[in-house]
Scaffold this active site. Structure first.
Site, short mmCIF file in Angstrom:
data_model
loop_
_atom_site.label_atom_id
_atom_site.label_comp_id
_atom_site.label_asym_id
_atom_site.label_seq_id
_atom_site.Cartn_x
_atom_site.Cartn_y
_atom_site.Cartn_z
N ASP A 1 100.54 -45.32 29.48
CA ASP A 1 100.34 -44.68 28.18
C ASP A 1 98.84 -44.60 27.85
O ASP A 1 98.40 -45.10 26.80
CB ASP A 1 101.08 -45.46 27.10
CG ASP A 1 101.36 -44.60 25.86
OD1 ASP A 1 101.17 -43.37 25.94
OD2 ASP A 1 101.76 -45.16 24.83
N ALA B 1 98.72 -46.77 13.42
CA ALA B 1 100.19 -46.84 13.34
C ALA B 1 100.77 -45.97 14.44
O ALA B 1 100.33 -44.84 14.65
CB ALA B 1 100.67 -46.37 11.97
#
Length: 520
Positions: free
Chosen positions: A305, A153
């Site tokens: 990222d 998540a």
């Protein structure tokens, strides 16, 4: 001064409320008094702490440095609690700050790093709602099985493992349902609060953070854009057989739902996993460096990222080769040609310790008189090491401590630099720090091979650019010859380093030494 801070915080609450209610594009009912009030209260408490805790202590004294560290830590913890409570965009921005290891005080980066593992989870009902709205079907109609517990998540979405009706195992990335509506309002709130803080602390220059969020969040919230990025980078780096990018299943993908080929492996910073599975740590670090050098210097299309959850490693049972799996393609930076060439030449100058060119290209990239600090920020090395040559010696523990300490000591100058450099540089600095964090975990930081790979890519990029600008056949041939010669010199030097570190090389050196000292 403290009263002024609280007055300004109250004023911020009033003015932001008036602005939000008066803006026809924003629905204040979605914003939430608690959400806004929590952010304002946290900002006011942090501001008050900085104003009062250091007021009566001599600047620069040991006591001042100790108290400042304590204030940094308290403030970082409050900021972390705010991010966890407000979720979504707040966590995303907090994660961004936590990645700036060598640009922010360690108290902040260490505290905010945990946000990568404390992202919110949507409920099963919320997931079903998003899939129903976007794909027009229920989960049981689309999938034979769908795991309730997410594989991971993040701040904006979560990923579930599922099996399609035709038997394909897939990863289903689903956006948190409230993020889309809240993101623009959260950024507006941050902007108002940062402007108020800047009135109290004129040296506080963090508006670049809001500007980056404004630009990047809409892109990250569009999963179709992420799918296109994944396919583009897979094609762009198709010659790297060790790179794996999940295939996108477009027929079941929307702006909020992305279906991908399921891939699994250990996180790239998990040295124990690699050793257990017979994966060469140095090879992984070297290949990761190759990937990013190619993206930054040659292609100008950069995955920004690369935190460990987005870069996995796995050994292929059939071939025995170690693969790098690149995930989460929502955030890419496209570099302009002029920026990319200046950045290439700056890194060439840094590797060669050519201080005149370091100054020249740092200034061209917006560093101005702060070019020594800029060089240290880029390399995460001390100015002494930059002058000596960053490839001459590895980073020592004492130098690493010095760099982290300087991040706190030079914070006003660092924030000034971040406001002055091109916007393209901001995500590159974040990417650099994330990659250094991986190298530090693997104990492969600042290896000679990483600088050699960077040099190769810089030479190729500059030569390609020069050929494209030349209309003379003779000049293009001259550029190609110089390129080939430079690459050959790097290969020769790499061979020398390999021989120097190998048993065969040591045996040859020992034999030559004995022959040299023999009386015959």
């Amino acid at each position: 001064m403290a009263r002024r801070a609280l007055k300004l915080a109250s004023l911020a609450a009033a003015t932001s409320g008036i602005y939000l209610y008066g803006n026809k594009f924003l629905d204040p009912n979605d914003f939430g008094v608690v959400r806004v009030g929590r952010a304002i209260a946290t900002t006011a408490v942090i501001t008050y702490d900085y104003l009062t805790s250091l007021r009566s202590v001599p600047y620069g004294s040991e006591e001042y440095e100790f108290l400042k560290s304590q204030v940094h830590l308290r403030s970082a913890e409050r900021l972390r609690e705010l991010c966890c409570a407000n979720r979504g965009t707040f966590i995303k921005v907090g994660q961004h700050l936590g990645a700036l290891d060598y640009l922010l005080p360690e108290e902040y980066t260490r505290t905010l790093k945990v946000l990568h593992s404390q992202a919110p989870q949507s409920t099963r009902q919320e997931i079903e709602q998003v899939i129903r709205e976007d794909l027009g079907k229920e989960i049981k109609e689309l999938f034979v099985s769908f795991e309730d517990t997410p594989l991971g998540a993040a701040s904006l979405a979560q990923v579930h493992k599922a099996v399609l009706q035709d038997g394909r195992t897939v990863a289903v990335k689903i956006q948190h349902p409230k993020v889309q509506a809240q993101s623009s309002k959260d950024i507006l709130l941050m902007e108002v609060l940062l402007l108020v803080v800047k009135q109290i602390f004129p040296d506080f220059e963090f508006m670049w953070l809001v500007e980056e969020a404004k630009k990047n969040l809409p892109l990250e919230l569009d999963f179709l854009n992420e799918g296109r990025n994944a396919e583009k980078v897979a094609h762009m780096l198709k010659d790297f057989d060790f790179l794996k990018v999940p295939r996108i299943y477009w027929e079941l993908s929307t702006r909020r739902v992305l279906l991908m080929e399921f891939m699994e492996g250990g996180q790239v910073n998990d040295r124990a996993y690699m050793e257990k599975n017979g994966i060469n740590v140095n090879e992984i670090s070297r290949n990761l460096g190759k990937l990013y050098s190619e993206m930054i210097f040659v292609n100008g299309f950069v995955h920004c990222d690369p935190h460990p959850g987005n870069v996995l490693v796995k050994k292929c049972p059939a071939s025995g080769k170690a693969h790098i799996i690149l995930l989460d393609h929502g955030l890419y930076q496209v570099l302009s040609e002029s920026f990319r060439m200046d950045y290439c030449r700056l890194w060439q100058a840094l590797i060669k310790a050519d201080m005149k060119r370091v100054q020249k290209y740092s200034r061209r990239l917006g560093a101005g008189d702060l070019y020594p600090l800029f060089a240290c920020m880029l390399t995460a090395r001390s100015w002494e090491s930059v002058n000596r040559g960053i490839d001459r010696s590895p980073v020592s523990a004492s130098e690493d401590v010095e760099i982290r300490s300087n991040a706190a000591a030079y914070l006003p100058q660092i924030t000034q630099l971040l406001n002055n450099v091109p916007r393209q540089m901001l995500l590159l600095l974040k990417t650099n720090d994330l990659l250094r964090g991986i190298e530090s975990a693997l104990h492969t930081r600042a290896s000679a091979s990483s600088f050699l790979n960077m040099s190769r890519c810089c030479i190729r990029a500059v030569s390609t650019y020069q050929r494209s600008k030349s209309h003379s056949l003779y000049r293009r041939a001259q550029i190609s010859f110089t390129e080939a010669l430079s690459l050959w010199q790097i290969n020769l030097y790499e061979l020398f380093l390999w021989l120097k570190g190998s048993r065969l090389g040591n045996w040859v050196i020992a034999l030559l030494s004995r022959m040299h000292h023999s009386p015959y």
